[in-house]
Scaffold this motif. Structure first.
Motif, PDB file in Angstrom:
ATOM      1  N   LYS A 144       0.872  -1.174   0.000  1.00  0.00           N
ATOM      2  CA  LYS A 144       0.000   0.000   0.000  1.00  0.00           C
ATOM      3  C   LYS A 144       0.907   1.222   0.000  1.00  0.00           C
ATOM      4  O   LYS A 144       1.515   1.560   1.023  1.00  0.00           O
ATOM      5  CB  LYS A 144      -0.917  -0.012   1.221  1.00  0.00           C
ATOM      6  N   ARG A 145       1.015   1.849  -1.156  1.00  0.00           N
ATOM      7  CA  ARG A 145       2.010   2.888  -1.329  1.00  0.00           C
ATOM      8  C   ARG A 145       1.845   4.066  -0.371  1.00  0.00           C
ATOM      9  O   ARG A 145       2.791   4.813  -0.121  1.00  0.00           O
ATOM     10  CB  ARG A 145       1.992   3.362  -2.778  1.00  0.00           C
ATOM     11  N   LYS A 146       0.650   4.229   0.199  1.00  0.00           N
ATOM     12  CA  LYS A 146       0.427   5.287   1.189  1.00  0.00           C
ATOM     13  C   LYS A 146       1.431   5.165   2.336  1.00  0.00           C
ATOM     14  O   LYS A 146       2.025   6.160   2.775  1.00  0.00           O
ATOM     15  CB  LYS A 146      -1.001   5.186   1.739  1.00  0.00           C
ATOM     16  N   TYR A 147       1.643   3.935   2.828  1.00  0.00           N
ATOM     17  CA  TYR A 147       2.546   3.738   3.956  1.00  0.00           C
ATOM     18  C   TYR A 147       3.993   4.047   3.556  1.00  0.00           C
ATOM     19  O   TYR A 147       4.773   4.560   4.361  1.00  0.00           O
ATOM     20  CB  TYR A 147       2.425   2.308   4.481  1.00  0.00           C
ATOM     21  N   GLY A 148       4.345   3.741   2.315  1.00  0.00           N
ATOM     22  CA  GLY A 148       5.678   4.061   1.844  1.00  0.00           C
ATOM     23  C   GLY A 148       5.891   5.553   1.723  1.00  0.00           C
ATOM     24  O   GLY A 148       6.962   6.069   2.089  1.00  0.00           O
ATOM     25  N   ALA A 149       4.883   6.272   1.233  1.00  0.00           N
ATOM     26  CA  ALA A 149       4.986   7.731   1.115  1.00  0.00           C
ATOM     27  C   ALA A 149       5.101   8.373   2.488  1.00  0.00           C
ATOM     28  O   ALA A 149       5.861   9.332   2.684  1.00  0.00           O
ATOM     29  CB  ALA A 149       3.779   8.273   0.361  1.00  0.00           C
ATOM     30  N   GLU A 150       4.349   7.851   3.448  1.00  0.00           N
ATOM     31  CA  GLU A 150       4.437   8.381   4.816  1.00  0.00           C
ATOM     32  C   GLU A 150       5.820   8.148   5.402  1.00  0.00           C
ATOM     33  O   GLU A 150       6.397   9.035   6.039  1.00  0.00           O
ATOM     34  CB  GLU A 150       3.376   7.717   5.699  1.00  0.00           C
ATOM     35  N   LEU A 151       6.374   6.953   5.169  1.00  0.00           N
ATOM     36  CA  LEU A 151       7.696   6.644   5.686  1.00  0.00           C
ATOM     37  C   LEU A 151       8.752   7.575   5.090  1.00  0.00           C
ATOM     38  O   LEU A 151       9.616   8.087   5.804  1.00  0.00           O
ATOM     39  CB  LEU A 151       8.046   5.181   5.384  1.00  0.00           C
ATOM     40  N   ILE A 152       8.669   7.811   3.782  1.00  0.00           N
ATOM     41  CA  ILE A 152       9.633   8.690   3.122  1.00  0.00           C
ATOM     42  C   ILE A 152       9.546  10.112   3.691  1.00  0.00           C
ATOM     43  O   ILE A 152      10.560  10.746   3.994  1.00  0.00           O
ATOM     44  CB  ILE A 152       9.405   8.695   1.603  1.00  0.00           C
ATOM     45  N   ALA A 153       8.315  10.614   3.835  1.00  0.00           N
ATOM     46  CA  ALA A 153       8.137  11.977   4.354  1.00  0.00           C
ATOM     47  C   ALA A 153       8.656  12.112   5.782  1.00  0.00           C
ATOM     48  O   ALA A 153       9.219  13.153   6.161  1.00  0.00           O
ATOM     49  CB  ALA A 153       6.663  12.366   4.282  1.00  0.00           C
ATOM     50  N   ASP A 154       8.494  11.061   6.582  1.00  0.00           N
ATOM     51  CA  ASP A 154       8.909  11.111   7.985  1.00  0.00           C
ATOM     52  C   ASP A 154      10.413  10.889   8.165  1.00  0.00           C
ATOM     53  O   ASP A 154      11.038  11.506   9.029  1.00  0.00           O
ATOM     54  CB  ASP A 154       8.145  10.067   8.801  1.00  0.00           C
ATOM     55  N   LYS A 155      10.981   9.994   7.346  1.00  0.00           N
ATOM     56  CA  LYS A 155      12.350   9.525   7.581  1.00  0.00           C
ATOM     57  C   LYS A 155      13.404  10.290   6.784  1.00  0.00           C
ATOM     58  O   LYS A 155      14.541  10.425   7.221  1.00  0.00           O
ATOM     59  CB  LYS A 155      12.438   8.027   7.253  1.00  0.00           C
ATOM     60  N   PHE A 156      13.022  10.812   5.604  1.00  0.00           N
ATOM     61  CA  PHE A 156      14.006  11.421   4.711  1.00  0.00           C
ATOM     62  C   PHE A 156      13.631  12.879   4.455  1.00  0.00           C
ATOM     63  O   PHE A 156      12.933  13.209   3.495  1.00  0.00           O
ATOM     64  CB  PHE A 156      14.091  10.642   3.401  1.00  0.00           C
ATOM     65  N   ALA A 157      14.114  13.751   5.317  1.00  0.00           N
ATOM     66  CA  ALA A 157      13.723  15.163   5.277  1.00  0.00           C
ATOM     67  C   ALA A 157      14.200  15.857   4.002  1.00  0.00           C
ATOM     68  O   ALA A 157      13.581  16.834   3.557  1.00  0.00           O
ATOM     69  CB  ALA A 157      14.266  15.891   6.505  1.00  0.00           C
ATOM     70  N   SER A 158      15.286  15.372   3.409  1.00  0.00           N
ATOM     71  CA  SER A 158      15.834  16.048   2.226  1.00  0.00           C
ATOM     72  C   SER A 158      15.101  15.691   0.938  1.00  0.00           C
ATOM     73  O   SER A 158      15.257  16.380  -0.074  1.00  0.00           O
ATOM     74  CB  SER A 158      17.319  15.701   2.071  1.00  0.00           C
ATOM     75  N   VAL A 159      14.304  14.639   0.954  1.00  0.00           N
ATOM     76  CA  VAL A 159      13.605  14.206  -0.260  1.00  0.00           C
ATOM     77  C   VAL A 159      12.540  15.229  -0.638  1.00  0.00           C
ATOM     78  O   VAL A 159      11.695  15.594   0.181  1.00  0.00           O
ATOM     79  CB  VAL A 159      12.974  12.809  -0.062  1.00  0.00           C
ATOM     80  N   ASP A 160      12.577  15.692  -1.887  1.00  0.00           N
ATOM     81  CA  ASP A 160      11.595  16.687  -2.337  1.00  0.00           C
ATOM     82  C   ASP A 160      10.752  16.212  -3.517  1.00  0.00           C
ATOM     83  O   ASP A 160       9.943  16.961  -4.038  1.00  0.00           O
ATOM     84  CB  ASP A 160      12.281  18.014  -2.677  1.00  0.00           C
ATOM     85  N   VAL A 161      10.915  14.945  -3.918  1.00  0.00           N
ATOM     86  CA  VAL A 161      10.043  14.353  -4.931  1.00  0.00           C
ATOM     87  C   VAL A 161      10.130  12.834  -4.814  1.00  0.00           C
ATOM     88  O   VAL A 161      11.199  12.271  -4.575  1.00  0.00           O
ATOM     89  CB  VAL A 161      10.424  14.812  -6.357  1.00  0.00           C
ATOM     90  N   ILE A 162       8.982  12.179  -4.930  1.00  0.00           N
ATOM     91  CA  ILE A 162       8.909  10.721  -4.877  1.00  0.00           C
ATOM     92  C   ILE A 162       8.551  10.208  -6.267  1.00  0.00           C
ATOM     93  O   ILE A 162       7.598  10.678  -6.886  1.00  0.00           O
ATOM     94  CB  ILE A 162       7.846  10.243  -3.864  1.00  0.00           C
ATOM     95  N   ILE A 163       9.319   9.242  -6.746  1.00  0.00           N
ATOM     96  CA  ILE A 163       9.018   8.595  -8.023  1.00  0.00           C
ATOM     97  C   ILE A 163       8.301   7.289  -7.713  1.00  0.00           C
ATOM     98  O   ILE A 163       8.870   6.368  -7.113  1.00  0.00           O
ATOM     99  CB  ILE A 163      10.294   8.332  -8.836  1.00  0.00           C
ATOM    100  N   LEU A 164       7.045   7.219  -8.085  1.00  0.00           N
ATOM    101  CA  LEU A 164       6.197   6.060  -7.801  1.00  0.00           C
ATOM    102  C   LEU A 164       6.311   5.073  -8.950  1.00  0.00           C
ATOM    103  O   LEU A 164       5.847   5.341 -10.063  1.00  0.00           O
ATOM    104  CB  LEU A 164       4.746   6.518  -7.611  1.00  0.00           C
ATOM    105  N   ASP A 165       6.939   3.949  -8.705  1.00  0.00           N
ATOM    106  CA  ASP A 165       7.169   2.933  -9.722  1.00  0.00           C
ATOM    107  C   ASP A 165       5.920   2.075  -9.903  1.00  0.00           C
ATOM    108  O   ASP A 165       5.379   1.542  -8.939  1.00  0.00           O
ATOM    109  CB  ASP A 165       8.363   2.065  -9.293  1.00  0.00           C
ATOM    110  N   ASP A 166       5.468   1.956 -11.153  1.00  0.00           N
ATOM    111  CA  ASP A 166       4.283   1.159 -11.501  1.00  0.00           C
ATOM    112  C   ASP A 166       3.054   1.663 -10.743  1.00  0.00           C
ATOM    113  O   ASP A 166       2.356   0.911 -10.074  1.00  0.00           O
ATOM    114  CB  ASP A 166       4.530  -0.325 -11.204  1.00  0.00           C
TER     115      ASP A 166
END
Length: 360
Positions: A144-166
């Motif tokens: 469930k990609r929602k949980y992955g997006a939440e993890l990225i936003a919480d854990k990786f402060a420098s990330v400013d764009v997420i590339i959603l594969d498939d």
């Protein structure tokens, strides 16, 4: 057996039946295809009218996906976007389902941009390959990609764009841009959804795309397709390849060898043909199902060939293999993506990133 069934299905869906029995088979499958497509249509309507919830990430998301089952080259496109966006000052992360891996948690970190934490058997071959090729980019998996997006936003402060594969059919998360990949040779097959055709949903879903990218194409330039900006991408083999023991050699140096080429990807013939176009002496080819799991017995079934000097496979297969499985050298050949009007494509994507998010 399953590989032959998939090959037959691809031929029937893209090239058409060649006998009365094959025509009958297609007609018998059409009711199931209509039902499959209709269920997909109702699901999309439920998202359109917000019956199904859509998660709005605090980090802009770019989706790369397709409308047809089988390989359209998503992994090389995601890899291309990571490199290009990084070169333009962005700090991307990759979010994948982790298909084919054994991971069972809500979300897992394949790489934090410094260290690999999950191998291909757990993460899936494609996320692991992307993490290996982009060692400074976080790669996360979540069914469930929602949980992955939440993890990225919480854990990786420098990330400013997420590339959603498939992510084209995964509508439970919002994205700022939908990049839809279409195989130039057979973008919609025979026009039917699975199982009579190759489509994951009816072709009308194309209206959700912001950018069309035709893959396996020799076209040069930029155009408009179905009122959407369209770009054209081709694939070529890298000039260097890496053996399973880590040594790097020029692809040219393999031309004098008798090669056994093998692959467990959606369209292995495209890989074999690319080798032959490079004048490689491909004495034998072996095809496996996409996301195949290799072990010593599977490798043994084709690896003991007296007239073979070396084995060649894809990077996607290579992450699941070891040199000890072979009694002769085995090389991984990378695929490189070439996109016409690359600067225009990247500028368009950057505009979407800076423009904010929308639910699709």
């Amino acid at each position: 057996m399953w590989s032959r069934i998939l090959t037959l299905h691809r031929r029937l869906s893209c090239s058409g039946p060649e006998s009365i029995s094959e025509i009958v088979l297609i007609f018998l499958l059409i009711p199931a295809s209509f039902l499959y497509g209709f269920i997909s249509f109702l699901r999309n309507v439920a998202y359109d009218v917000r019956i199904f919830p859509i998660y709005n990430s605090s980090v802009p998301i770019i989706s790369v996906g397709n409308i047809a089952a089988g390989g359209t080259g998503k992994t090389p496109v995601v890899d291309f976007l990571v490199h290009e966006l990084t070169a333009h000052g962005k700090h991307p992360a990759v979010l994948s389902r982790g298909y084919g891996g054994s991971f069972k948690g809500k979300a897992g970190v394949v790489s934090d941009g410094h260290k690999l934490f999950l191998d291909a058997s757990v993460a899936g071959d494609e996320p692991y390959l992307l993490a290996s090729r982009n060692p400074t980019t976080p790669v996360v998996i979540a069914a469930k990609r929602k949980y992955g997006a939440e993890l990225i936003a919480d854990k990786f402060a420098s990330v400013d764009v997420i590339i959603l594969d498939d992510g084209f059919q995964h509508r439970a998360v919002s994205r700022v841009c939908n990049i839809l990949l279409l195989d130039k040779g057979a973008p919609f097959g025979n026009g039917w959804p699975l199982p009579a055709g190759i489509l994951r949903e009816f072709s009308g879903a194309l209206k959700r795309a912001d950018i069309i990218l035709f893959t396996r194409s020799d076209n040069i330039g930029q155009s408009c397709y179905k009122k959407r900006p369209a770009f054209y991408a081709g694939y070529e083999l890298g000039t260097q390849c890496r053996s399973l023991d880590g040594s790097v050699v020029d692809l040219d140096s393999l031309r004098s060898l008798n090669i056994c080429a093998f692959a467990g990807i959606a369209q292995p013939e495209s890989f074999f043909n690319s080798l032959k176009k490079q004048h490689m002496r491909v004495s034998r080819t072996v095809s496996f199902n996409d996301h195949v799991e290799y072990d010593r017995e599977k490798v043994k079934s084709f690896a003991h060939q007296a007239d073979i000097d070396a084995f060649v496979t894809t990077e996607k297969d290579g992450v699941k293999l070891s040199a000890e499985m072979f009694d002769k050298p085995c090389y991984q050949v990378p695929l490189k993506l070439s996109i016409a009007k690359k600067k225009s494509l990247i500028a368009m994507i950057l505009n979407y990133i800076e423009g904010g998010r929308k639910c699709l």
